[in-house]
Design a protein around this motif. Sequence first.
Motif, short mmCIF file in Angstrom:
data_model
loop_
_atom_site.label_atom_id
_atom_site.label_comp_id
_atom_site.label_asym_id
_atom_site.label_seq_id
_atom_site.Cartn_x
_atom_site.Cartn_y
_atom_site.Cartn_z
N GLU A 1 -2.38 1.72 1.27
CA GLU A 1 -2.03 0.42 0.66
C GLU A 1 -3.16 -0.06 -0.24
O GLU A 1 -2.92 -0.59 -1.32
N LEU B 1 6.31 5.96 4.24
CA LEU B 1 5.91 4.70 3.58
C LEU B 1 6.66 4.57 2.26
O LEU B 1 6.84 5.56 1.52
N LYS C 1 -2.01 4.13 6.63
CA LYS C 1 -1.21 3.11 5.95
C LYS C 1 -2.13 2.10 5.27
O LYS C 1 -1.95 1.79 4.08
N ARG D 1 -3.11 1.88 -3.37
CA ARG D 1 -2.04 1.42 -4.26
C ARG D 1 -2.46 0.16 -5.01
O ARG D 1 -2.22 0.02 -6.21
N LYS D 2 -3.10 -0.73 -4.27
CA LYS D 2 -3.55 -1.98 -4.90
C LYS D 2 -4.42 -1.71 -6.12
O LYS D 2 -4.37 -2.43 -7.10
#
Lengths: 494, 495
Positions: B422, B443, B418, B425-426
């Motif tokens: 994340e 998610l 996770k 993705r950022k």
Amino acid sequence: MIEFDLLKLEPREKIATAEDVRLDLELDKIIGVAASNDKLIAETWLEVLLSKECPKDVTEYRQEAVRDALKNRGSVLRMYQIAREGYEKAYREVFLYRLDDPKFVVNEASSGVSILVDYLEKLLEVVSNTSFTSIAFRSLADSLISNVDKNFIDKAREINSILGFGSSVDFSVEIGVLNSLVNPVLLLPRNEGSIVSRLLSGEKKYTYRLDPRDEAGARILEDLRNWVLAGVATTVLNAFDKLLGFFRELARQLSFYVGAINLSDFLEKAGIPKTYPEINPRKLYFENLYPLSLAISSGRKPVPNSLDLDVDGSFAVIVTGVNKGGKTTFLKSLGQALLLARAGLFVPAERFVIPSTGAVYTHFLREEERTFSYGKFEEEVKRFRTMVEAIKRGDYVLMDESFVSTNHVEASVVAENVVSALLDSGVNVIYITFLQDFLHRFIPKYSGKAVLLVPERLSDGTRTYKLVKGSIQPGYALEVWRKIAGENMNGETA
Amino acid sequence: MSYRSILGSRGRRVGEDQVLYDLRIRELASEILGRERDELLWNLFQEPLDSVDAAVYRLDVFRDLMNESVYTAVERFVEKVRLALDYLEMEKDAFEPHKLGLHLDAALTYIEALEKFYDEMTSLEVRSQGLRGFMGYIGEIIRGTRFKAMKERALEAKNARDKIRIRVRIVGDKVHVWRFDGGEDLGKIIEKLFARFREGEVKKVRYIPTTSGFSHIHAAILEGAFKLFRDEYETLKRFREEFPKILDEGVVAFAREVRFYLLYLKFMKSLMKRGYAFTIPRFTLDGRIDVRGFYNILLAEKGVAIPNDISTDGSKRIFVVTGMNSGGKTTFATSFGQVVYLAKLGLPVPAERAEIPFFSTIATAYPAREDPRESLSRLEQDIVRAVDILRRADGSTLIIANELFSTTTSDEGYVLSKIFLEEVRKRGSYCVFVTFIPQVASLGFVISMVAQPSREDPTKPSYKILPGPPPSEYMAVRIASKYGLSYKELKAMVK
């Protein structure tokens, strides 16, 4: 060109289930007698007996030749002997195990040619002194006599002597791509006299002499020689192969007739009659047909069978009844006779008339299929399917207890579908069966085309091993039971 | 005019060996190049291009070459140029009489190659900048006076050579040479005599040379021939003296470089014959991915590749792949990585359709190869790798992660995944994340893809990876119940 065809076997294709037919109809026994330990005869017979196509005119062509061969048996046997000896001698003495050595090939092949030319001479002599009457043997004789004469034999011998020319080769050559030497053509050697005269006339010549220490150069010279001989090596090799092929083919074709002579001798010794079959589209008729393979294996003269049946497009012979009554023997004897007849041979009977020269197929029960199982049934059906794929109008299907690997109720439905379909499409069926549902539905429905045969039993109960026309009657359940269940489960209390 | 490489600009060598290893690029290259040993070609497979333009330049050449006629013309041309080069190489060590022939045939081969190729290509529609440029280049050569003169003199020399025919006699250690003036062909005589016998299977006696056809003996025979054909010899000799240099450097370079295309196309065709598709990729500018029917080349070669799709409009860029064991998850991720990699080499890709961004880098995180000397644990290595990737990743990075964080508990693995995703993705990076932890697929910002069981036998994989939530029932439990080991049945059996 030398042309002959004693067999008219083209296309050389066996029927799809040839191996089944061979085993089911015990062909090896018959072929064994015809061949008397000659492998070539056995091979030819197997091929002829199991060939897929056999039109009526071919059957008649061979029949005529068989009669001719029996009449001129001395010449036929001698020709066969010459053909085999020539072939075998050349085969034994000529070593052509490697085709990448032209010099070697030229030597071997030309010595082979000289062997075979000797045998050709012998053959020519026999052929010239026999008066054949059949088209088959006549045209063989004519073709040989007109193509192979003294002149040919002399020329062939002369070329053999040129090819043993020792160490000198003459050839022409051009200069090709990359300034390599190309297109070598081996030339007929010039005679020495003319060379001398050319030298005197001042013709320009360039000569290269190898340094005695130049071993590599000597190898290259050898290699050049081989290169030049490669073309003629192929030619001589093919000439030899053609000759060898001629002898092989002649021996093969003659072997069929030598087999016929042997089988004829056997029948005569056994006191079994022989007859040349007739073809009549509206008849299945035989008088005292002897089970041939049984005669061979038992060494006795077995019980013959007779039948007279009008044929309307196709026929069905359904056989049923007690075991050991001669049903399977009958089925085999008919199958064997059909094969002999269409091959153009005589058959062991007083008279034999068949509606067509169609191919013979067999679908006999395999012992492992004698238990109920859908897996087995599927295999059985698959086997039948393979056979049916090749079948044509006018062919014969011999079935011995087909479809017993499932219960008789559904087996009967399958059998009825299969046999009706075959019959309606012009295929002849001979079927041994105990399927009661089938018998009761099929026989009345096809009364015009089908005949029911049962083992004859005299009023005192003795079996004659003859089959007679019968009518359907119930009551075979117990027999079927015993057959399937085996002897120990016979329902009787101890 | 000078030659401009048909390869366009060169790429930059992949910095990380690991990516080549994980995406199995070397195996791919060795399948494609086969026995080809030209180092240039091998290097090209390890040099992804930096710009869309450079890739499009090559893809345009491919588009031309996918026309069978163009391909054949180029292939034949290349073969002939190489042949001419071979002749010149042989010439160096040949005997004098052979040198004349090798030189002449190198010229004849080259002249024919160039002219024929130019003619053929002019009649075909060729659109790529690369091939059009080369056509212009050879057009100039062909129109030049030097080429014309060389052609004229070469034909003259060939005609002279064709006139030579000699009679040779080998006897003992002597070789005599005369001008040929007739003679009877012994082979023909024999053939005719035996024509009366039916032809059987025709065998051919093979002559296998055990010595070279360019030996001093051959040279001696040639020398004899030349002495008997003086004028012809002079013509051949003159040609070599007047045209010592034959091939143009640019043409030679093209013949070498264009094989990059030819070999790939040959490989493509072999797979297409078996029903697998190839397509020229298009590069999207809006972050979209839409690849249909892509598959694994190495499996396709064995005839067992199953095509799959992958797509996103660009708002979600992380694909989490879960589902049954041995269900094709890793293959899916690797194959997609290969598609992207091949596109970056300017090559058509194994798919029915491929629209992808022009990724600047591809990063891979596959299970580490066990190395007992390594001081870090697997989990540690995974984390090191993940962090390293994140450090360099940006909006044009593709990350292929295969069972990352799998050596710890699934709770921990989930947490690590996770966090990692994340972070991905950022940065706006793209990621294909293969994992057996189903929670990761839940998610909110990922696209969940699932390896599907076979419809006929649910215990076997179909190798299809489809979008959707991860399965609620595990395959292992289903197989167990098939053998009566479900909770209820087991309980009923145990009294």
